[in-house]
Design a protein around this motif. Structure first.
Motif, short mmCIF file in Angstrom:
data_model
loop_
_atom_site.label_atom_id
_atom_site.label_comp_id
_atom_site.label_asym_id
_atom_site.label_seq_id
_atom_site.Cartn_x
_atom_site.Cartn_y
_atom_site.Cartn_z
N TYR A 117 16.24 6.54 5.50
CA TYR A 117 16.07 5.25 4.82
C TYR A 117 15.70 4.22 5.88
O TYR A 117 16.01 4.39 7.06
CB TYR A 117 17.32 4.83 4.05
N ALA A 143 10.48 5.80 -6.76
CA ALA A 143 9.57 6.85 -6.29
C ALA A 143 10.35 8.06 -5.77
O ALA A 143 9.76 8.96 -5.18
CB ALA A 143 8.66 6.30 -5.19
N SER A 144 11.65 8.08 -6.01
CA SER A 144 12.49 9.20 -5.54
C SER A 144 12.09 10.50 -6.21
O SER A 144 11.56 10.53 -7.33
CB SER A 144 13.96 8.91 -5.86
N ASP A 145 12.36 11.59 -5.50
CA ASP A 145 12.18 12.91 -6.10
C ASP A 145 13.07 13.03 -7.34
O ASP A 145 14.11 12.36 -7.43
CB ASP A 145 12.57 13.99 -5.10
N ALA A 152 10.64 1.84 -4.01
CA ALA A 152 10.97 3.03 -3.24
C ALA A 152 11.99 3.89 -3.99
O ALA A 152 11.89 5.12 -4.02
CB ALA A 152 11.52 2.64 -1.87
N SER A 198 13.80 6.93 1.36
CA SER A 198 12.74 7.93 1.31
C SER A 198 12.89 8.74 0.03
O SER A 198 13.98 8.82 -0.56
CB SER A 198 12.82 8.83 2.54
N PRO A 199 11.81 9.36 -0.45
CA PRO A 199 11.86 10.08 -1.73
C PRO A 199 12.97 11.13 -1.86
O PRO A 199 13.57 11.25 -2.93
CB PRO A 199 10.47 10.71 -1.84
#
Length: 280
Positions: A196, A27-29, A24, A101-102
């Motif tokens: 999150y 995979a973050s922005d 996760a 979250s991204p």
């Protein structure tokens, strides 16, 4: 290149959790300005496959990941070891069973880009619990003002370089997250929109044990660092607020109330001897 962001992950026997946590995170922005992020996984006294699982996760471009295995146990020691190696101007302290979250890492970098001491966290969401008791408890608990509107910081919290100078070495305490949060005034704490996912422990007895540990952590901070209490801003719902919530969710209220009552009783105290209680 010096990383802009350091993510510090203490991990003790987190097999099955550390992989999703890292996937996760990676995979973050993209970070602002396509900056580099560094991840430090400090595995402390693990006797499962945590280290192997962490090292097996592919690290994408823009990230650095170092996995360190320490023979010594204890979360505070892991935090000290991670802080000693961290190079980022922004530091994120992340539990190994949390998934972000991204947008969250990029949002943290933006709001903490300041010379003034600042602290930030995301908007918590509970992971799906297998236990009906935990689901009912969590459903009611997430309606409380501190969870819905505050900056709780459980599972993940972050601060900029100026904020991290508020203290040196981590004190040997139960509630490192509460200590960090109360080291900042309410006006210095920022709740971000990005979410999150954080897991509750499973089952009634484990909820009681963890609540007792949390209470012990608050009591310890009040005794050892009373000056920090001026920064507490927990909003209580009051009798009318509790009644409104109870009418909306009777089963959740009864579960939450039962755990609270047992926490204050003598039940289950025979095994409540550990400073760190996971309850999985």
């Amino acid at each position: 290149m010096t990383p802009r962001l350091s993510v510090l992950i203490p991990a003790h026997n987190e097999a099955g959790y550390i992989g999703p946590c890292l996937h996760a995170l990676f995979a973050s922005d993209p970070l602002p300005g396509n900056a580099t992020g560094e991840v430090l996984v400090i595995a402390n006294a693990c006797n499962d496959t945590t280290v192997a699982e962490a090292r097996a996760v592919a690290v994408p471009s823009g990230w650095i990941c170092v996995v360190i295995s320490r023979a010594e146990g204890g979360k505070i020691g892991a935090l000290q070891a991670a802080d000693a190696r961290a190079k980022g101007r922004v530091r994120v302290y992340l539990d190994a069973d949390v998934t972000v979250s991204p947008p969250l890492m990029a949002q943290i970098c933006v709001v903490l880009d300041s010379e003034q001491p600042l602290y930030a966290s995301g908007s918590p969401q509970l992971s799906y619990a297998k236990s009906v008791i935990s689901r009912l408890y969590g459903r009611f608990w997430t309606t409380l003002p501190f969870v819905r509107e505050g900056v709780p910081g459980f599972g993940i919290f972050a601060m900029n370089a100026a904020g991290r100078t508020r203290w040196g070495a981590w004190p040997d305490i139960i509630a490192d997250d509460i200590y960090a949060r109360l080291s900042f005034a309410p006006a210095e704490r920022i709740r971000l929109e990005a979410a999150y996912s954080w897991p509750l422990v499973e089952g009634f007895r484990n909820l009681v044990r963890v609540r007792r540990r949390q209470n012990a952590g608050v009591t310890e901070i009040a005794a050892r660092f009373p000056e920090l209490l001026k920064n507490e801003d927990v909003t209580r719902p009051g009798a009318s607020g509790i009644l409104t919530r109870a009418l909306r969710d009777p089963a959740g209220f009864l579960t939450y109330a039962a755990v609270t009552l047992v926490v204050k009783s003598q039940l289950f105290r025979d095994r409540d001897n550990n400073r760190w209680t996971r309850g999985r």
